[in-house]
Design a protein around this motif. Structure first.
Motif, PDB file in Angstrom:
ATOM      1  N   ILE A  63       1.037  -1.269   0.135  1.00 20.43           N
ATOM      2  CA  ILE A  63       0.363  -0.079   0.005  1.00 20.43           C
ATOM      3  C   ILE A  63       0.868   1.120  -0.427  1.00 20.43           C
ATOM      4  O   ILE A  63       1.683   1.290   0.754  1.00 20.43           O
ATOM      5  CB  ILE A  63      -0.923   0.402   1.072  1.00 20.43           C
ATOM      6  CG1 ILE A  63      -1.912  -1.379   1.489  1.00 20.43           C
ATOM      7  CG2 ILE A  63      -1.783   1.244   1.378  1.00 20.43           C
ATOM      8  CD1 ILE A  63      -2.434  -1.587   2.539  1.00 20.43           C
ATOM      9  N   VAL A  64       0.365   1.793  -0.416  1.00 20.21           N
ATOM     10  CA  VAL A  64       1.826   3.506  -0.968  1.00 20.21           C
ATOM     11  C   VAL A  64       0.282   4.217  -0.816  1.00 20.21           C
ATOM     12  O   VAL A  64      -1.130   4.708  -1.014  1.00 20.21           O
ATOM     13  CB  VAL A  64       1.781   3.556  -2.839  1.00 20.21           C
ATOM     14  CG1 VAL A  64       2.766   5.000  -2.512  1.00 20.21           C
ATOM     15  CG2 VAL A  64       2.598   2.106  -3.094  1.00 20.21           C
ATOM     16  N   THR A 105       0.285  -8.243  -9.623  1.00 19.10           N
ATOM     17  CA  THR A 105      -1.193  -9.328 -10.617  1.00 19.10           C
ATOM     18  C   THR A 105      -2.052  -8.529 -10.719  1.00 19.10           C
ATOM     19  O   THR A 105      -3.531  -8.541 -11.239  1.00 19.10           O
ATOM     20  CB  THR A 105      -1.770 -10.461  -9.846  1.00 19.10           C
ATOM     21  OG1 THR A 105      -1.849 -10.220  -8.344  1.00 19.10           O
ATOM     22  CG2 THR A 105      -0.559 -11.871  -9.730  1.00 19.10           C
ATOM     23  N   GLY A 106      -2.489  -7.642  -9.749  1.00 22.01           N
ATOM     24  CA  GLY A 106      -3.507  -6.527  -9.548  1.00 22.01           C
ATOM     25  C   GLY A 106      -2.765  -5.300  -8.861  1.00 22.01           C
ATOM     26  O   GLY A 106      -2.312  -5.202  -7.943  1.00 22.01           O
ATOM     27  N   GLN A 107      -3.265  -3.955  -8.928  1.00 23.37           N
ATOM     28  CA  GLN A 107      -3.389  -2.935  -8.725  1.00 23.37           C
ATOM     29  C   GLN A 107      -4.810  -2.229  -8.734  1.00 23.37           C
ATOM     30  O   GLN A 107      -5.424  -1.977  -9.550  1.00 23.37           O
ATOM     31  CB  GLN A 107      -2.230  -2.182  -9.427  1.00 23.37           C
ATOM     32  CG  GLN A 107      -2.569  -1.879 -10.508  1.00 23.37           C
ATOM     33  CD  GLN A 107      -3.555  -0.714 -11.143  1.00 23.37           C
ATOM     34  OE1 GLN A 107      -3.327   0.077 -10.596  1.00 23.37           O
ATOM     35  NE2 GLN A 107      -3.856  -0.591 -12.240  1.00 23.37           N
ATOM     36  N   VAL A 108      -4.406  -1.175  -7.748  1.00 22.50           N
ATOM     37  CA  VAL A 108      -6.262  -0.289  -7.294  1.00 22.50           C
ATOM     38  C   VAL A 108      -5.175   1.503  -7.197  1.00 22.50           C
ATOM     39  O   VAL A 108      -4.969   1.055  -6.065  1.00 22.50           O
ATOM     40  CB  VAL A 108      -6.987  -0.723  -6.470  1.00 22.50           C
ATOM     41  CG1 VAL A 108      -8.246   0.406  -6.268  1.00 22.50           C
ATOM     42  CG2 VAL A 108      -7.858  -2.360  -7.370  1.00 22.50           C
ATOM     43  N   ALA A 109      -6.249   1.949  -7.897  1.00 22.54           N
ATOM     44  CA  ALA A 109      -5.339   3.623  -7.657  1.00 22.54           C
ATOM     45  C   ALA A 109      -7.106   4.473  -7.141  1.00 22.54           C
ATOM     46  O   ALA A 109      -7.832   4.008  -7.640  1.00 22.54           O
ATOM     47  CB  ALA A 109      -5.381   4.064  -8.081  1.00 22.54           C
ATOM     48  N   PHE A 249      -3.546  11.390  -6.613  1.00 24.14           N
ATOM     49  CA  PHE A 249      -3.932   9.720  -5.958  1.00 24.14           C
ATOM     50  C   PHE A 249      -4.232   9.321  -4.262  1.00 24.14           C
ATOM     51  O   PHE A 249      -2.396   9.994  -4.443  1.00 24.14           O
ATOM     52  CB  PHE A 249      -3.588   8.205  -6.591  1.00 24.14           C
ATOM     53  CG  PHE A 249      -3.347   8.647  -7.716  1.00 24.14           C
ATOM     54  CD1 PHE A 249      -4.402   7.838  -8.700  1.00 24.14           C
ATOM     55  CD2 PHE A 249      -2.073   7.971  -9.169  1.00 24.14           C
ATOM     56  CE1 PHE A 249      -5.191   7.861  -9.287  1.00 24.14           C
ATOM     57  CE2 PHE A 249      -2.656   8.607 -10.413  1.00 24.14           C
ATOM     58  CZ  PHE A 249      -4.363   8.053 -10.780  1.00 24.14           C
ATOM     59  N   ASN A 250      -4.633   9.286  -3.975  1.00 22.55           N
ATOM     60  CA  ASN A 250      -4.253   9.324  -2.159  1.00 22.55           C
ATOM     61  C   ASN A 250      -3.636   8.183  -1.993  1.00 22.55           C
ATOM     62  O   ASN A 250      -2.954   8.029  -0.453  1.00 22.55           O
ATOM     63  CB  ASN A 250      -5.634   9.522  -1.340  1.00 22.55           C
ATOM     64  CG  ASN A 250      -6.710  10.111  -1.323  1.00 22.55           C
ATOM     65  OD1 ASN A 250      -7.505  10.689  -2.172  1.00 22.55           O
ATOM     66  ND2 ASN A 250      -5.821  11.347  -0.350  1.00 22.55           N
ATOM     67  N   GLN A 251      -4.004   6.880  -2.165  1.00 23.88           N
ATOM     68  CA  GLN A 251      -3.540   5.789  -2.169  1.00 23.88           C
ATOM     69  C   GLN A 251      -3.234   4.465  -3.596  1.00 23.88           C
ATOM     70  O   GLN A 251      -4.352   5.084  -4.504  1.00 23.88           O
ATOM     71  CB  GLN A 251      -4.256   5.061  -1.064  1.00 23.88           C
ATOM     72  CG  GLN A 251      -3.995   3.664  -1.094  1.00 23.88           C
ATOM     73  CD  GLN A 251      -4.758   3.098   0.085  1.00 23.88           C
ATOM     74  OE1 GLN A 251      -5.011   3.026   1.453  1.00 23.88           O
ATOM     75  NE2 GLN A 251      -5.453   1.867   0.310  1.00 23.88           N
ATOM     76  N   ILE A 252      -2.703   4.347  -3.435  1.00 25.97           N
ATOM     77  CA  ILE A 252      -2.141   3.161  -4.343  1.00 25.97           C
ATOM     78  C   ILE A 252      -1.688   1.850  -3.830  1.00 25.97           C
ATOM     79  O   ILE A 252      -0.958   1.346  -3.187  1.00 25.97           O
ATOM     80  CB  ILE A 252      -1.300   3.451  -5.709  1.00 25.97           C
ATOM     81  CG1 ILE A 252      -1.327   4.197  -6.013  1.00 25.97           C
ATOM     82  CG2 ILE A 252      -1.518   2.193  -6.669  1.00 25.97           C
ATOM     83  CD1 ILE A 252      -0.121   5.180  -7.437  1.00 25.97           C
ATOM     84  N   THR A 253      -3.056   0.890  -4.195  1.00 24.38           N
ATOM     85  CA  THR A 253      -2.230  -0.733  -4.252  1.00 24.38           C
ATOM     86  C   THR A 253      -2.537  -1.874  -4.340  1.00 24.38           C
ATOM     87  O   THR A 253      -2.435  -1.983  -6.192  1.00 24.38           O
ATOM     88  CB  THR A 253      -3.365  -1.337  -2.985  1.00 24.38           C
ATOM     89  OG1 THR A 253      -3.804  -0.149  -2.398  1.00 24.38           O
ATOM     90  CG2 THR A 253      -3.640  -2.151  -2.294  1.00 24.38           C
TER      91      THR A 253
END
Length: 450
Positions: A63-64, A105-109, A249-253
């Motif tokens: 989590i960034v 394998t996956g990312q969500v911003a 972006f507040n967060q990129i996972t």
């Protein structure tokens, strides 16, 4: 075996002659064993809760998070122009990391902010989250009614919204929210789904704040960026001055395939952001797997500390047993002399007194175990009283208080035999000296004792 049974019977008979004294002496062992089991149960419960909260973040996730630098502020200039403070994760960060992390394998911003959400005459402050369809699975959310966001919603920048259970109760107490309009920042959105209730996530130091998922509204990320957060700039007016901040972006996972890839991938993320941000600390990297390992280490330390503190009670109980047994030797001097005159050996006298201390401490250990097993029940009763008669609301409670109310003690099975074994060992160790003192008495002098 017959001799052993006879010795135990004699020990119990001697102890029952002074019921009150034996009971009071036993209390030290009872509370010692109880405290060992209870404190370890509370420690296990707290540790298990912490681990579950970390696991809820995803053991294979990285989590960034965007973070405002503490030494930077924005203000209006003398010409009236407001400087924009730009910080946090950018589209370049997202693009570079997505291309340079082969194990992902996956990312969500996401982009989020707190806004006034309204339906007809009802309104509330809710966390509005701009996200993509992968957000639901990555945060372990479940749809109760309707559907979640789709790729088509994102690509078309549709005016659709998915609301959490708390928002549904506040704004639609009677009606079915599906298909109803929802107003966010003077724009109407159609509710297409309602999420199930979900427990709050834990705050991770200063890197990741706790999150109540039951007061969220989810809209497509591109819709958020184009209609709510244009250019990523948020304007605020305080005390007659303006401030402006720009966050894309507040967060990129990022999600990787295997736990073995988490740490190496996190290192690459840190190195990449260090280079692209030029050393500016406007982000933080949270790795739940690292936190999970730290939580496991803290649990072991916690158990050792709590066990040691509770073990002091056993030590005090053992000293009490030795004190009483020394007094008993003085009271039973004539009895010891008669037994020696009838042919009892020193070993028989030692065996008699040690058996009494072991029976005393063993019985106390069994009672302490029974009380220790009741720890979860007692804890639930305390929480019930606190929730219903002590506090009115948990909204203003500290994180420690909320953790207490959410925690359930977990009996560590291994603590039962360990605590009982230590209680018996305590009786054995502290009974040796009184037994030896009784055995060393001179038979003739003992017979003269009145």
């Amino acid at each position: 075996m017959t001799r052993f049974i006879r010795t135990v019977q004699l020990a119990m008979k001697s102890l029952l002659l002074h019921k009150l004294r034996s009971g009071l002496t036993m209390l030290g062992i009872v509370f010692g064993v109880f405290s060992v089991i209870a404190m370890l149960a509370i420690g296990e419960g707290a540790s298990s809760q912490a681990q579950q909260q970390v696991l809820a973040l995803g053991a294979t996730n990285i989590i960034v998070v965007s973070k405002k630098p503490p030494d930077e502020t924005t203000s209006s200039s003398s010409s009236g122009r407001t400087d924009v403070l730009r910080y946090g994760l950018t589209r370049d960060d997202h693009r570079i990391l997505s291309r340079t992390l082969p194990s992902v394998t996956g990312q969500v911003a996401i982009r989020e902010t707190t806004l006034d959400v309204r339906h007809l005459e009802r309104n509330m402050n809710a966390r509005v989250v701009g996200c993509t369809p992968g957000y639901m699975a990555m945060n372990h959310l479940t749809v109760a009614r309707g559907r979640f966001l789709t790729d088509e919603d994102v690509s078309r920048m549709s005016n659709v919204a998915v609301i959490a259970s708390g928002v549904a109760r506040a704004l639609f107490p009677v009606d079915d929210p599906i298909g109803k309009p929802l107003q966010i920042s003077a724009r109407a959105y159609i509710v297409v789904g309602v999420m199930q209730e979900r427990g709050s996530s834990a705050a991770i130091g200063g890197s990741l704040s706790g999150q109540n998922y039951n007061e969220d509204v989810y809209i497509p990320l591109d819709t958020f960026q184009s209609r709510i957060n244009t250019g990523g700039v948020i304007m605020r007016r305080t005390s007659g001055s303006f401030s402006a901040e720009s966050v894309i972006f507040n967060q990129i996972t990022f999600q990787v395939a295997s736990p073995d890839d988490v740490i190496p991938t996190a290192d690459v993320v840190r190195e990449t952001l260090e280079r692209t941000h030029g050393g500016k600390q406007d982000y933080s990297v949270v790795v739940p797997l690292e936190l999970l390992k730290q939580a496991d280490q803290l649990r072991n330390i916690f158990n050792i500390v709590l066990g040691s503190i509770a073990g002091i009670s056993l030590l005090v109980g053992g000293i009490g047993i030795m004190n009483i047994m020394l007094a008993t030797v003085t009271e039973r001097t004539r009895e010891i002399g008669i037994r020696r005159a009838l042919g009892a050996r020193r070993a028989d006298i030692i065996q008699q007194f040690i058996s009494e201390t072991v029976v005393l401490s063993g019985t106390g250990g069994l009672i302490g175990m029974a009380l220790g097993l009741c720890t979860p029940i007692v804890f639930m009763g305390v929480k019930f009283i606190v929730r219903n008669y002590v506090i009115e609301s948990t909204a203003n409670m500290s994180d420690v208080g909320k953790m207490f109310l959410d925690m359930t003690p977990s009996i560590a099975v291994w603590s039962l035999p360990v605590a009982f074994g230590f209680s018996v060992l305590t009786g054995l160790v502290f009974g040796v000296y009184p037994a030896q003192a009784a055995a060393k008495l001179d038979p003739i002098e003992a017979l003269r004792h009145t």
